[in-house]
Design a protein around this motif. Sequence first.
Motif, PDB file in Angstrom:
ATOM      1  N   UNK A  53      15.571  43.509  39.690  1.00 28.91           N
ATOM      2  CA  UNK A  53      16.513  42.906  38.742  1.00 28.91           C
ATOM      3  C   UNK A  53      17.864  42.612  39.376  1.00 28.91           C
ATOM      4  N   UNK A  54      18.264  43.416  40.329  1.00 26.94           N
ATOM      5  CA  UNK A  54      19.541  43.175  41.004  1.00 26.94           C
ATOM      6  C   UNK A  54      19.313  42.934  42.486  1.00 26.94           C
ATOM      7  N   UNK A  55      20.269  42.224  43.096  1.00 27.18           N
ATOM      8  CA  UNK A  55      20.159  41.926  44.521  1.00 27.18           C
ATOM      9  C   UNK A  55      20.200  43.199  45.344  1.00 27.18           C
ATOM     10  N   UNK A  56      21.056  44.135  44.944  1.00 31.12           N
ATOM     11  CA  UNK A  56      21.176  45.383  45.691  1.00 31.12           C
ATOM     12  C   UNK A  56      19.903  46.188  45.679  1.00 31.12           C
ATOM     13  N   UNK A  94      14.458  32.327  39.534  1.00 26.08           N
ATOM     14  CA  UNK A  94      14.807  31.560  38.341  1.00 26.08           C
ATOM     15  C   UNK A  94      13.633  31.476  37.382  1.00 26.08           C
ATOM     16  N   UNK A  95      13.953  31.371  36.112  1.00 24.30           N
ATOM     17  CA  UNK A  95      12.941  31.190  35.081  1.00 24.30           C
ATOM     18  C   UNK A  95      13.414  30.110  34.131  1.00 24.30           C
ATOM     19  N   UNK A  96      12.474  29.277  33.686  1.00 27.98           N
ATOM     20  CA  UNK A  96      12.820  28.192  32.780  1.00 27.98           C
ATOM     21  C   UNK A  96      12.304  26.869  33.303  1.00 27.98           C
ATOM     22  N   UNK A  97      12.374  25.839  32.461  1.00 21.19           N
ATOM     23  CA  UNK A  97      11.920  24.509  32.854  1.00 21.19           C
ATOM     24  C   UNK A  97      12.906  23.478  32.317  1.00 21.19           C
ATOM     25  N   UNK A  98      12.483  22.235  32.362  1.00 16.50           N
ATOM     26  CA  UNK A  98      13.384  21.168  31.956  1.00 16.50           C
ATOM     27  C   UNK A  98      13.802  21.204  30.496  1.00 16.50           C
ATOM     28  N   UNK A  99      13.003  21.824  29.631  1.00 17.33           N
ATOM     29  CA  UNK A  99      13.314  21.840  28.200  1.00 17.33           C
ATOM     30  C   UNK A  99      14.185  23.015  27.791  1.00 17.33           C
ATOM     31  N   UNK A 100      14.432  23.942  28.700  1.00 18.54           N
ATOM     32  CA  UNK A 100      15.247  25.103  28.361  1.00 18.54           C
ATOM     33  C   UNK A 100      16.143  25.449  29.551  1.00 18.54           C
ATOM     34  N   UNK A 101      17.287  26.049  29.300  1.00 16.87           N
ATOM     35  CA  UNK A 101      18.198  26.404  30.402  1.00 16.87           C
ATOM     36  C   UNK A 101      17.532  27.393  31.365  1.00 16.87           C
ATOM     37  N   UNK A 107      16.037  39.065  41.706  1.00 20.30           N
ATOM     38  CA  UNK A 107      16.364  38.636  43.063  1.00 20.30           C
ATOM     39  C   UNK A 107      15.231  39.015  44.016  1.00 20.30           C
ATOM     40  N   UNK A 108      14.961  38.113  44.947  1.00 21.26           N
ATOM     41  CA  UNK A 108      13.939  38.351  45.955  1.00 21.26           C
ATOM     42  C   UNK A 108      14.613  38.583  47.303  1.00 21.26           C
ATOM     43  N   UNK A 109      14.363  39.725  47.899  1.00 21.47           N
ATOM     44  CA  UNK A 109      14.885  40.049  49.234  1.00 21.47           C
ATOM     45  C   UNK A 109      13.733  40.026  50.230  1.00 21.47           C
ATOM     46  N   UNK A 110      14.034  39.568  51.450  1.00 20.43           N
ATOM     47  CA  UNK A 110      12.977  39.410  52.454  1.00 20.43           C
ATOM     48  C   UNK A 110      13.522  39.766  53.840  1.00 20.43           C
TER      49      UNK A 110
END
Length: 225
Positions: A53-56, A94-101, A107-110
Amino acid sequence: MKMSILIGVIWAMMASVAAAQTQGPVLSVSGEGQVAVAPDMAVISLGVVHVDKTAGAAMTKVSDDARALLDVLTAQGIEARDVQTSQLSINPVWEGNGSSPRTITGFEARNTVTVRVRALDGLGAVLDQVLDAGTNTFGGLRFELQDPSAAQAEARKAAVKDAMDKAAQLSAAAGTQLGDVLSISDGGNAPRPEMFAAARSADVPVAAGELVVSVRVAMTFALAP
């Protein structure tokens, strides 16, 4: 000034034409030489990726697993000079598509490292151990030569012989006599995988096979008029 430049260009063109006429007939050929050798090194790309959920939090998980990965590589006899970080990143999910914000849901760390394994008989064990340590990304494997110079030299000799044989055949077919070598250039070389053999490890099965080192040359010969 412009006239002197023009005269200089004309003289250069005339000299070039005269040189070409003086040179006489030539024969240009290309040759290729190949040498099959067993590889003595593997290069693998592997690492860890986590989403939180968080970058850290994501980076903490990745760092813990990456540290364990490096410890395993050291325990397997991989030297520090043969391990290099090739990617370290953190990006929003990110989550969502063109019809919703669109919203950020995490966060994905690699962390990805490139590893040279110089003892091929231990490659399977290395792969097995890093997977147990938490490695969850694998970017591929390729086989190489630690020092390809000897194979390249042998292939280069074969390429020159191939070019000379072609030149002799072509000149004989044309009814002319082959003269001196006027120029020779190296067209480059590269090892490529070929004929994968059953080189099975005791852990993860790996086929090392052979590498074919290929060299090309271009040669130009004088022809008797």
